[in-house]
Write an enzyme that holds these catalytic residues in place. Structure first.
Site, short mmCIF file in Angstrom:
data_model
loop_
_atom_site.label_atom_id
_atom_site.label_comp_id
_atom_site.label_asym_id
_atom_site.label_seq_id
_atom_site.Cartn_x
_atom_site.Cartn_y
_atom_site.Cartn_z
N ALA A 178 0.81 -1.22 0.00
CA ALA A 178 0.00 0.00 0.00
C ALA A 178 0.84 1.28 0.00
O ALA A 178 0.32 2.37 -0.20
CB ALA A 178 -0.95 0.01 1.19
N ARG A 218 9.59 8.49 -2.89
CA ARG A 218 10.94 8.75 -3.37
C ARG A 218 11.23 8.20 -4.77
O ARG A 218 12.34 8.33 -5.28
CB ARG A 218 11.96 8.18 -2.37
CG ARG A 218 12.11 9.08 -1.15
CD ARG A 218 12.98 8.45 -0.10
NE ARG A 218 12.29 7.36 0.59
CZ ARG A 218 12.90 6.43 1.31
NH1 ARG A 218 14.21 6.42 1.40
NH2 ARG A 218 12.20 5.49 1.92
N GLN A 258 -6.29 -0.75 1.63
CA GLN A 258 -5.96 -0.03 2.87
C GLN A 258 -6.07 1.45 2.52
O GLN A 258 -5.18 2.01 1.87
CB GLN A 258 -4.53 -0.38 3.32
CG GLN A 258 -4.19 0.21 4.68
CD GLN A 258 -2.71 0.12 5.01
OE1 GLN A 258 -1.85 0.04 4.14
NE2 GLN A 258 -2.41 0.15 6.31
N GLU A 309 11.79 -0.37 16.39
CA GLU A 309 11.99 0.40 15.16
C GLU A 309 13.09 1.44 15.37
O GLU A 309 13.25 1.97 16.47
CB GLU A 309 10.69 1.11 14.78
CG GLU A 309 9.60 0.16 14.31
CD GLU A 309 10.05 -0.71 13.16
OE1 GLU A 309 10.39 -0.16 12.10
OE2 GLU A 309 10.08 -1.95 13.32
N ASN A 324 17.28 -16.08 -54.58
CA ASN A 324 18.31 -15.08 -54.30
C ASN A 324 17.71 -13.69 -54.49
O ASN A 324 17.23 -13.36 -55.57
CB ASN A 324 19.50 -15.28 -55.25
CG ASN A 324 20.71 -14.52 -54.77
OD1 ASN A 324 20.59 -13.46 -54.14
ND2 ASN A 324 21.88 -15.04 -55.04
N ASN A 370 4.41 -3.55 -50.23
CA ASN A 370 3.25 -4.32 -49.75
C ASN A 370 2.08 -3.44 -49.36
O ASN A 370 1.01 -3.93 -49.09
CB ASN A 370 3.67 -5.19 -48.55
CG ASN A 370 4.23 -4.37 -47.40
OD1 ASN A 370 4.79 -3.29 -47.60
ND2 ASN A 370 4.07 -4.87 -46.20
C1 UD1 Z 1 9.35 -2.17 8.32
C2 UD1 Z 1 9.45 -2.84 9.68
C3 UD1 Z 1 10.91 -2.86 10.12
C4 UD1 Z 1 11.75 -3.55 9.09
C5 UD1 Z 1 11.56 -2.93 7.73
C6 UD1 Z 1 12.23 -3.74 6.68
C7 UD1 Z 1 7.38 -2.35 10.86
C8 UD1 Z 1 6.73 -1.48 11.88
N1 UD1 Z 1 8.65 -2.09 10.62
O1 UD1 Z 1 9.76 -0.81 8.48
O2 UD1 Z 1 11.03 -3.52 11.38
O3 UD1 Z 1 13.12 -3.52 9.47
O4 UD1 Z 1 10.16 -2.85 7.39
O5 UD1 Z 1 12.17 -3.07 5.45
O6 UD1 Z 1 6.75 -3.23 10.34
N2 UD1 Z 1 2.94 -0.81 4.09
C9 UD1 Z 1 1.60 -0.85 3.83
N3 UD1 Z 1 0.76 -0.09 4.61
C10 UD1 Z 1 1.20 0.69 5.61
C11 UD1 Z 1 2.59 0.72 5.86
C12 UD1 Z 1 3.43 -0.03 5.09
O7 UD1 Z 1 1.15 -1.54 2.94
O8 UD1 Z 1 0.37 1.32 6.27
C13 UD1 Z 1 3.84 -1.63 3.27
C14 UD1 Z 1 4.79 -0.77 2.44
O9 UD1 Z 1 4.25 -0.53 1.14
C15 UD1 Z 1 6.03 -1.66 2.35
C16 UD1 Z 1 5.98 -2.45 3.64
O10 UD1 Z 1 4.65 -2.38 4.11
O11 UD1 Z 1 5.97 -2.57 1.29
C17 UD1 Z 1 6.94 -1.90 4.70
O12 UD1 Z 1 6.63 -0.56 4.94
P1 UD1 Z 1 7.76 0.49 5.24
O13 UD1 Z 1 7.13 1.80 5.50
O14 UD1 Z 1 8.81 0.40 4.23
O15 UD1 Z 1 8.30 -0.10 6.64
P2 UD1 Z 1 9.51 0.40 7.45
O16 UD1 Z 1 9.10 1.57 8.26
O17 UD1 Z 1 10.69 0.53 6.58
#
Ligand code: UD1
Ligand code: CA
Length: 465
Positions: free
Chosen positions: A13, A18, A76, A163, A386, A395
């Site tokens: 979601a 970036r 979501q 985190e 040939n 064509n």
């Molecule tokens: C998350 C983990 C962290 C881990 C890291 C690895 C949690 C709280 N933290 O952090 O421990 O080291 O991933 O990359 O889980 N997403 C949704 N809906 C949301 C939020 C996120 O679908 O509301 C999806 C994002 O699209 C992504 C994934 O979940 O694919 C992870 O989300 P991201 O925001 O990258 O998590 P991090 O904060 O990096």
């Protein structure tokens, strides 16, 4: 492997700010497939019972692009955290299933790794895929409780995940991180998700908070520490996208070389799709293979060549700088350099297509040669024909496409225009420089060239000083 049923939830979601793109992040392309498709495909090889995708941004576009009615789509509406995201998919989860949680922007996980993680879960309620990183910045840290002095840290039980944004300086020193991938018992997951809150620095519902809840209930959290850290890398920007593309390409190159394909330089080879190869296939630098290609034995592919959805027989030589698409090439053909085959072309055995030749939707018979500077379109060509340099099949009349037929053993002189529809008989010879708009008879010489003239006393103009 446990015989338990497996259900997969893919979190996708996130917006991907970036990437600076109008396209949802998970639809960006890696080796010819969207990031999300890579993740869906790895769930499929595990024979998952169900695959749910949690989507948010660009939902319709994501659904339409994947176009897969086996997937369960869960919206979501607001991105309130990974815990909240999993919650959106919980309806279809069975209490007894193993639930594997994957991220839609982490495309390189191997089947073997996921199987190891499922094994690690064993009889427990939960297992985590972790990694040891030289630079753990940004990731959630795995906090383990030390038990005895001489126990290795990896063997100590997991206590919780903290985190980065909530971590103390001491916890930031931990280099074992949460990959985000975990496998949890369905029933427990429901129970724990219902209990998590968003009281943390980011005000999000953290999926990772289920670990502490599990530990409080006396559960053991098993881990599998990944070997190849690239597998858990996520993509947040175009730099990471390019890095993982190269990584994936390297993997594919290694796989092909292991099977016996010669790659002159594995770092200058790209496969965006799938390829099936025979023995003694050698591929020079900067070759790009797309779609589904099948290549026979003893085939040479020259530098800078692009093959897309091609079927190529044995003993074929393709020289440099060719672009070949959706065509079939039989045994013993020679192609290039600088040749182009457009869709629906078929070359029979030992045909030759030389430089600056374009062939579209045509059949070139056995042993026929189209060696230089020619366009052949919508043509049915016999054997041992040939085609002289500069021959054009005309064509297209501006509205419709018409067919050209050229019989066996015909000889078409250079710089000939064949205005279709037209038929050239077997063994016919066409004089160079002809424009034909009527059929040419078999075994006859036909030409339409203007008679040669000589003007008496003519002088080339010259400048007066
Ligand atoms: C998350 C983990 C962290 C881990 C890291 C690895 C949690 C709280 N933290 O952090 O421990 O080291 O991933 O990359 O889980 N997403 C949704 N809906 C949301 C939020 C996120 O679908 O509301 C999806 C994002 O699209 C992504 C994934 O979940 O694919 C992870 O989300 P991201 O925001 O990258 O998590 P991090 O904060 O990096
Ligand atoms: Ca992330």
């Amino acid at each position: 492997m446990s015989e338990k049923q497996l259900q997969v939830i893919i979190l996708a979601a996130g917006k991907g700010t970036r990437m600076y793109s109008s396209k949802p992040k998970v639809l960006h392309d890696l080796a010819g497939k969207s990031l999300l498709q890579h993740v869906v495909d790895s769930a499929k090889v595990l024979n998952a019972q169900s695959i749910s995708v949690v989507y948010g941004h660009g939902g319709e576009l994501v659904k339409n692009t994947l176009n897969d009615d086996q997937l369960i789509w869960c919206e979501q509406k607001q991105q309130l955290g990974t815990g909240h995201a999993v919650q959106q998919a919980i309806k279809s989860i069975s209490d007894t299933a193993d639930v594997l949680i994957l991220y839609g922007d982490v495309p390189l996980l191997r089947k073997e790794t996921l199987e190891k993680l499922l094994q690690a879960k064993a009889q427990q309620s939960l297992a985590l895929l972790t990694a040891k990183l030289e630079n753990p910045t940004g990731y959630g840290r795995i906090v383990r409780s030390s038990q005895s002095e001489n126990q290795a840290m990896d063997e100590c039980p997991v206590a919780r995940i903290v985190e980065e944004k909530d971590a103390s300086e001491a916890i930031k020193q931990i280099n074992e991180v949460n990959s985000g991938v975990m496998v949890v018992n369905g029933g427990k997951l429901k129970q724990w998700l219902a209990a998590i809150d968003n009281e943390n620095t980011q005000g999000e519902y953290y999926l990772t908070d289920v670990i502490e809840l599990a530990v409080k209930e006396g559960e053991t959290v098993n881990t599998y520490i990944i070997q190849d850290n690239k597998e858990i890398e996520g993509i947040n920007n175009k730099i990471q996208l390019a890095e993982l593309e190269r990584e994936y390409q390297k993997r594919q190159a290694m796989m092909l070389m292991t099977k016996g394909v010669s790659l002159r330089d594995p770092l200058r080879f790209d496969l965006r799709g799938e390829i099936e190869t025979g023995q003694d296939v050698s591929i020079d630098i900067n070759v790009l293979i797309e779609g589904q290609c099948k290549i026979g034995n003893n085939v040479k592919i020259g530098a800078n060549t692009v093959l897309k959805d091609m079927i190529i027989g044995d003993n074929v030589e393709i020289l440099e700088n060719c672009i070949l698409e959706k065509s079939i090439v039989a045994d013993g053909c020679h192609i290039g350099p600088f040749a182009r085959l457009r869709p629906e072309t078929q070359l029979s055995e030992n045909a030759k297509v030389g430089n600056f030749v374009e062939i579209k939707k045509s059949h070139i018979g056995k042993g026929s040669k189209v060696s230089h500077l020619t366009y052949i379109g919508d043509t049915e060509m016999g054997e041992n024909v040939n085609i002289g340099a500069g021959t054009i099949t005309c064509n297209y009349d501006g509205a419709y496409k018409h067919l050209t037929k050229i019989g066996d053993n015909a000889f078409i002189g250079s710089n000939t225009a064949l205005v279709a529809p037209i038929e050239i008989g077997n063994g016919a010879t066409i004089g160079a420089g002809s424009t034909l708009n009527k059929n040419a008879e078999a075994n006859q010489l036909t030409f339409s060239r203007a008679p040669q003239k000589m003007i008496d006393g003519w002088k080339r103009p010259s400048k007066t000083k």
